[in-house]
Design an enzyme around this catalytic site. Structure first.
Site, PDB file in Angstrom:
ATOM      1  N   CYS A 190      46.033  50.656  40.887  1.00  0.00           N
ATOM      2  CA  CYS A 190      46.763  50.231  39.909  1.00  0.00           C
ATOM      3  C   CYS A 190      47.052  51.223  38.933  1.00  0.00           C
ATOM      4  O   CYS A 190      45.768  51.674  38.387  1.00  0.00           O
ATOM      5  CB  CYS A 190      45.229  48.178  39.505  1.00  0.00           C
ATOM      6  N   HIS A 223      48.475  39.682  37.750  1.00  0.00           N
ATOM      7  CA  HIS A 223      48.558  40.362  36.241  1.00  0.00           C
ATOM      8  C   HIS A 223      49.353  39.225  35.796  1.00  0.00           C
ATOM      9  O   HIS A 223      48.721  38.906  34.872  1.00  0.00           O
ATOM     10  CB  HIS A 223      49.353  41.534  36.545  1.00  0.00           C
ATOM     11  N   HIS A 260      50.589  40.925  43.560  1.00  0.00           N
ATOM     12  CA  HIS A 260      49.089  41.817  42.848  1.00  0.00           C
ATOM     13  C   HIS A 260      49.345  41.643  41.538  1.00  0.00           C
ATOM     14  O   HIS A 260      48.861  41.549  40.510  1.00  0.00           O
ATOM     15  CB  HIS A 260      49.311  43.398  43.538  1.00  0.00           C
ATOM     16  N   GLU A 261      50.891  41.615  41.053  1.00  0.00           N
ATOM     17  CA  GLU A 261      51.883  41.803  40.181  1.00  0.00           C
ATOM     18  C   GLU A 261      52.074  39.978  40.138  1.00  0.00           C
ATOM     19  O   GLU A 261      51.594  40.077  38.244  1.00  0.00           O
ATOM     20  CB  GLU A 261      53.043  42.101  39.951  1.00  0.00           C
TER      21      GLU A 261
HETATM   22 ZN    ZN Z   1      48.458  46.418  39.070  1.00  0.00          ZN
END
Ligand code: ZN
Length: 175
Positions: free
Chosen positions: A102, A148, A144-145
């Site tokens: 990341c 976030h 993953h995003e």
């Molecule tokens: Zn990330």
């Protein structure tokens, strides 16, 4: 108007732990500019995706842009897609465990299980709603995003913390 490289927020900055708020107007000049800035920032950092909280903006949008790089030599190539107010509609039962890093957690890699396939929807920069299915590495980037914008980072999802290795060792041993 040239896109600007923005500073990338690092783990510890509160914006990375907050649930981002919806984007009200996907077609606004401010969002268009933000996405352009995020894309050059991501490219400079050799990332394959970037979420708005990573440039300090707590809004529900991210860019997915896999391409082979020093950080991800085996990534497929896809033109950057801005995904605004995305939704994870459904997912496969099957998961795949793979390496993640990341831009907000430099120097570290860990093994993360993710759904192999995800059905998603999002609003594009043109204001239209898009639906689609993503698989494998692209599905991994999306998840993953998506984490976030919900205040989560991949290290939260590493089941075995002994799999963490440094970026240097990753480059020497894994790729
Ligand atoms: Zn990330």
């Amino acid at each position: 108007m040239r896109a600007r490289i923005l500073p990338i927020t690092q783990l510890g900055e509160p914006v990375l732990r907050k649930v981002s708020r919806p984007v009200r107007s996907a077609t606004s000049p401010a969002i268009r500019r933000l996405v352009a800035d995020m894309i050059v920032t991501m490219k400079k950092a050799k990332g394959v995706g970037i979420a708005a909280p990573q440039v300090g903006v707590g809004r529900r949008l991210f860019v997915v842009a896999p391409q082979p790089s020093a950080r991800y030599p085996h990534a497929p190539t896809m033109a950057p897609v801005a995904m605004i107010n995305p939704r994870l509609v459904s997912h496969s039962k099957e998961t795949v465990t793979g390496w993640e890093g990341c831009l907000s957690i430099p120097g570290l890699r860990g093994r993360v299980p993710r759904y192999k396939t995800v059905d998603i929807e999002f609003t594009g920069l043109d204001g239209r709603r898009y639906r689609g299915q993503l698989k494998n590495f692209v599905a991994r980037i999306f998840q993953h995003e998506f984490d976030h914008i919900n205040g989560r980072v991949y290290v939260d999802r590493v089941p075995d913390t002994r799999t963490f290795i440094t970026e240097r060792e990753y480059r020497r041993r894994v790729r």
